[in-house]
Write a protein that holds these residues in place. Structure first.
Motif, mmCIF file in Angstrom:
data_model
loop_
_atom_site.group_PDB
_atom_site.id
_atom_site.type_symbol
_atom_site.label_atom_id
_atom_site.label_comp_id
_atom_site.label_asym_id
_atom_site.label_seq_id
_atom_site.Cartn_x
_atom_site.Cartn_y
_atom_site.Cartn_z
ATOM 1 N N SER A 64 -65.507 -10.405 15.143
ATOM 2 C CA SER A 64 -65.054 -9.556 14.042
ATOM 3 C C SER A 64 -64.636 -8.199 14.591
ATOM 4 C CB SER A 64 -66.152 -9.398 12.994
ATOM 5 O OG SER A 64 -67.310 -8.817 13.566
ATOM 6 N N GLU A 65 -63.696 -7.575 13.915
ATOM 7 C CA GLU A 65 -63.097 -6.347 14.414
ATOM 8 C C GLU A 65 -63.665 -5.113 13.715
ATOM 9 O OE1 GLU A 65 -58.917 -6.746 13.909
ATOM 10 O OE2 GLU A 65 -58.719 -8.338 15.399
ATOM 11 N N GLY A 66 -63.604 -3.987 14.433
ATOM 12 C CA GLY A 66 -64.065 -2.722 13.881
ATOM 13 C C GLY A 66 -65.545 -2.492 14.132
ATOM 14 N N LEU A 67 -65.976 -1.257 13.927
ATOM 15 C CA LEU A 67 -67.370 -0.898 14.114
ATOM 16 C C LEU A 67 -68.233 -1.692 13.143
ATOM 17 C CD1 LEU A 67 -69.377 1.000 15.563
ATOM 18 C CD2 LEU A 67 -68.980 2.666 13.725
ATOM 19 N N GLY A 68 -69.146 -2.497 13.684
ATOM 20 C CA GLY A 68 -69.998 -3.320 12.839
ATOM 21 C C GLY A 68 -69.249 -4.429 12.121
ATOM 22 N N GLY A 69 -68.072 -4.793 12.632
ATOM 23 C CA GLY A 69 -67.279 -5.841 11.985
ATOM 24 C C GLY A 69 -66.589 -5.372 10.721
ATOM 25 N N ALA A 70 -66.479 -4.051 10.554
ATOM 26 C CA ALA A 70 -66.003 -3.493 9.290
ATOM 27 C C ALA A 70 -64.563 -3.866 8.975
ATOM 28 C CB ALA A 70 -66.146 -1.976 9.311
ATOM 29 N N ILE A 71 -63.689 -3.843 9.964
ATOM 30 C CA ILE A 71 -62.274 -4.111 9.695
ATOM 31 C C ILE A 71 -62.080 -5.538 9.197
ATOM 32 C CG2 ILE A 71 -59.992 -4.307 10.757
ATOM 33 C CD1 ILE A 71 -60.715 -1.939 12.525
ATOM 34 N N SER A 72 -62.788 -6.478 9.804
ATOM 35 C CA SER A 72 -62.710 -7.869 9.340
ATOM 36 C C SER A 72 -63.285 -7.998 7.933
ATOM 37 C CB SER A 72 -63.471 -8.783 10.302
ATOM 38 O OG SER A 72 -62.872 -8.782 11.585
ATOM 39 N N ALA A 73 -64.387 -7.313 7.658
ATOM 40 C CA ALA A 73 -64.988 -7.363 6.326
ATOM 41 C C ALA A 73 -64.078 -6.721 5.285
ATOM 42 C CB ALA A 73 -66.345 -6.663 6.338
ATOM 43 N N ASN A 74 -63.395 -5.650 5.677
ATOM 44 C CA ASN A 74 -62.448 -5.011 4.762
ATOM 45 C C ASN A 74 -61.336 -5.986 4.372
ATOM 46 O OD1 ASN A 74 -63.898 -2.617 5.077
ATOM 47 N ND2 ASN A 74 -62.468 -1.745 6.553
ATOM 48 N N ALA A 75 -60.831 -6.733 5.358
ATOM 49 C CA ALA A 75 -59.756 -7.692 5.091
ATOM 50 C C ALA A 75 -60.254 -8.810 4.174
ATOM 51 C CB ALA A 75 -59.235 -8.260 6.404
ATOM 52 N N TRP A 76 -61.494 -9.267 4.385
ATOM 53 C CA TRP A 76 -62.068 -10.309 3.515
ATOM 54 C C TRP A 76 -62.193 -9.788 2.084
ATOM 55 C CZ3 TRP A 76 -66.580 -10.320 0.608
ATOM 56 C CH2 TRP A 76 -66.997 -11.562 0.095
ATOM 57 N N ALA A 77 -62.610 -8.541 1.925
ATOM 58 C CA ALA A 77 -62.808 -7.974 0.598
ATOM 59 C C ALA A 77 -61.512 -7.941 -0.202
ATOM 60 C CB ALA A 77 -63.392 -6.569 0.715
ATOM 61 N N VAL A 78 -60.396 -7.663 0.480
ATOM 62 C CA VAL A 78 -59.104 -7.585 -0.196
ATOM 63 C C VAL A 78 -58.706 -8.934 -0.791
ATOM 64 C CG1 VAL A 78 -56.625 -7.197 0.182
ATOM 65 C CG2 VAL A 78 -58.300 -5.645 1.183
ATOM 66 N N GLU A 79 -59.186 -10.016 -0.210
ATOM 67 C CA GLU A 79 -58.823 -11.357 -0.666
ATOM 68 C C GLU A 79 -59.607 -11.804 -1.896
ATOM 69 O OE1 GLU A 79 -59.565 -13.802 2.673
ATOM 70 O OE2 GLU A 79 -57.840 -13.085 3.844
ATOM 71 N N GLN A 80 -60.642 -11.090 -2.272
ATOM 72 C CA GLN A 80 -61.496 -11.525 -3.375
ATOM 73 C C GLN A 80 -60.881 -11.155 -4.721
ATOM 74 O OE1 GLN A 80 -63.754 -13.518 -2.166
ATOM 75 N NE2 GLN A 80 -62.962 -12.785 -0.207
ATOM 76 N N PRO A 81 -61.016 -12.027 -5.734
ATOM 77 C CA PRO A 81 -60.466 -11.725 -7.053
ATOM 78 C C PRO A 81 -61.131 -10.474 -7.633
ATOM 79 C CG PRO A 81 -61.134 -14.034 -6.886
ATOM 80 C CD PRO A 81 -61.679 -13.344 -5.682
ATOM 81 N N PRO A 82 -60.365 -9.459 -7.996
ATOM 82 C CA PRO A 82 -60.978 -8.211 -8.473
ATOM 83 C C PRO A 82 -61.554 -8.287 -9.878
ATOM 84 C CG PRO A 82 -58.592 -8.045 -8.536
ATOM 85 C CD PRO A 82 -58.904 -9.334 -7.840
ATOM 86 N N ALA A 83 -60.948 -9.066 -10.764
ATOM 87 C CA ALA A 83 -61.384 -9.070 -12.165
ATOM 88 C C ALA A 83 -62.854 -9.447 -12.336
ATOM 89 C CB ALA A 83 -60.490 -9.976 -13.004
ATOM 90 N N PRO A 84 -63.346 -10.537 -11.710
ATOM 91 C CA PRO A 84 -64.767 -10.865 -11.865
ATOM 92 C C PRO A 84 -65.695 -9.775 -11.327
ATOM 93 C CG PRO A 84 -63.552 -12.743 -11.017
ATOM 94 C CD PRO A 84 -62.635 -11.567 -10.940
ATOM 95 N N LEU A 85 -65.288 -9.134 -10.238
ATOM 96 C CA LEU A 85 -66.118 -8.060 -9.682
ATOM 97 C C LEU A 85 -66.189 -6.894 -10.659
ATOM 98 C CD1 LEU A 85 -64.829 -8.054 -5.984
ATOM 99 C CD2 LEU A 85 -67.028 -8.927 -6.810
ATOM 100 N N GLY A 86 -65.047 -6.543 -11.246
ATOM 101 C CA GLY A 86 -65.034 -5.464 -12.225
ATOM 102 C C GLY A 86 -65.887 -5.789 -13.437
ATOM 103 N N GLU A 87 -65.824 -7.036 -13.898
ATOM 104 C CA GLU A 87 -66.639 -7.459 -15.042
ATOM 105 C C GLU A 87 -68.124 -7.346 -14.708
ATOM 106 O OE1 GLU A 87 -65.453 -11.416 -15.842
ATOM 107 O OE2 GLU A 87 -63.507 -10.873 -16.721
ATOM 108 N N ALA A 88 -68.482 -7.749 -13.494
ATOM 109 C CA ALA A 88 -69.889 -7.703 -13.086
ATOM 110 C C ALA A 88 -70.399 -6.266 -13.015
ATOM 111 C CB ALA A 88 -70.061 -8.401 -11.742
ATOM 112 N N VAL A 89 -69.599 -5.370 -12.463
ATOM 113 C CA VAL A 89 -69.981 -3.963 -12.393
ATOM 114 C C VAL A 89 -70.189 -3.405 -13.802
ATOM 115 C CG1 VAL A 89 -69.175 -1.641 -11.799
ATOM 116 C CG2 VAL A 89 -68.912 -3.508 -10.160
ATOM 117 N N ARG A 90 -69.280 -3.717 -14.705
ATOM 118 C CA ARG A 90 -69.386 -3.220 -16.077
ATOM 119 C C ARG A 90 -70.622 -3.800 -16.778
ATOM 120 N NH1 ARG A 90 -64.926 -0.437 -17.821
ATOM 121 N NH2 ARG A 90 -62.978 -0.721 -16.635
ATOM 122 N N ALA A 91 -70.939 -5.064 -16.494
ATOM 123 C CA ALA A 91 -72.097 -5.692 -17.122
ATOM 124 C C ALA A 91 -73.394 -4.996 -16.702
ATOM 125 C CB ALA A 91 -72.152 -7.176 -16.761
#
Length: 222
Positions: A64-91
């Protein structure tokens, strides 16, 4: 991190709202995408815990790339559907309100401008209190933040210190590669919840209308 009073996997298995795919253990291949939904505390907690686990598993992957694998984790995060995450935060935010539970947010951003923009978007979209932002002035004189570099902004819906109003935030320098938001809601059940690193753009403000469009709208209304 996830709830501290019970292991993550026990919480995951006990979710009554729906069945989630079991996230991989650290070091295992993380899921490419999370296709989930959440509207109550149990399902929202499980969904965000699955995201947290997948994010950490991606960062821990060999190569994985970046300090602590951060760059790879950042790229994975971008691929996740945002709507369910937003709903969960609001809940979870809705569940915290009756007990006046504290909401802590931590923003990791490329620079002060993008960090403050994300702070404004999250706080405004979620209806959180707006207080003082420390760290961008010296004795009341604004600092030039254009060359400051990456930043970390700590926000609390409660006062951070005596004399500060609710919704105060503190900006400081940040040397890591993670980009996103740490979400730490305090609910009446007393369980420790912290989920990371959620996308900075999960909540975005609508752009202000162009002057011509605003004038045209006013004329039409008249």
């Amino acid at each position: 991190a996830s709830e501290s009073k019970s292991p993550y996997r026990a919480l995951f298995a006990a979710s009554l709202a729906f069945t989630l795919p079991r996230p991989p253990p650290l070091g295992a291949r993380p899921p490419s995408r999370l296709c989930l939904s959440a509207t109550d505390v149990a399902s929202a907690s499980a969904l965000l815990a699955a995201y947290d686990e997948g994010h950490r598993a991606t960062a821990a992957q060999p190569g994985s790339e970046g300090l602590g694998g951060a760059i790879s984790a950042n790229a994975w995060a971008v691929e996740q559907p945002p709507a369910p995450l937003g709903e969960a935060v609001r809940a979870l935010l809705a569940a915290a309100k009756p007990g006046d539970g504290r909401i802590m947010l931590g923003f990791c951003a490329d620079d002060a401008a993008s960090g403050v923009a994300a702070l404004k978007a999250w706080v405004t979209s979620l209806g959180l209190p707006k207080g003082t932002l420390h760290g961008m002035d010296r004795d009341g004189v604004p600092l030039d933040m254009s060359t400051f570099g990456s930043v970390y902004i700590k926000y609390s819906s409660h006062s951070l210190s005596a004399g500060d109003p609710p919704g105060t935030a503190i900006l400081s320098g940040y040397g890591g590669d993670f980009r996103g938001v740490y979400f730490n809601p305090q609910l009446p059940d007393g369980l420790f919840r912290q989920y990371a690193v959620l996308p900075l753009s999960l909540f975005a403000l609508a752009p202000a209308p162009a002057p011509e469009a605003a004038e045209g709208g006013a004329a039409a209304a008249a």
